[in-house]
Motif scaffolding. Sequence first.
Motif: not given
Length: 137
Positions: A12-16, A35-42
């Motif tokens: 999720c982190h890499l994708l975010g 990116g980090v927020g997107i990773a947490m949502l993912l």
Amino acid sequence: MIIYGTALLAACHLLGIFIGDLLGQAMGVKTNVGGVGIAMLLLMLARLYMLKHDKLPKLTELGVEYWGAMYIPVVVAMAAQQDMVSALRGGPVAVLSAIAAVAVCAVVIAAINRGEKLSPDDEAEARLNNPLVAAEE
């Protein structure tokens, strides 16, 4: 099995980070945007999906919960590295986006609180703990 939670976080982190970089490029800035927020949502979405389809063993869920708890200190540390002076000098966009973020959070929290249904025990406890409600009765 706990390591699978870490692996899920890493994916999720890499994708975010990738999505954040794409978003930054689309906005015309040479940085990662959220990116980090997107990773947490993912990570949250993946966890909910896997729970719904019974594909998340308990030990894996513990790994995901651990990294979910570590997320807040990581974000605070990342935010501490930001240069707020240059952000404010760059224009009112930083201030407006901060105000908009706080407003959106307030609206979402209010909506969640209004949608929550209390059990009879919770209502009785709320009446006991709230002096304004007790005074009205």
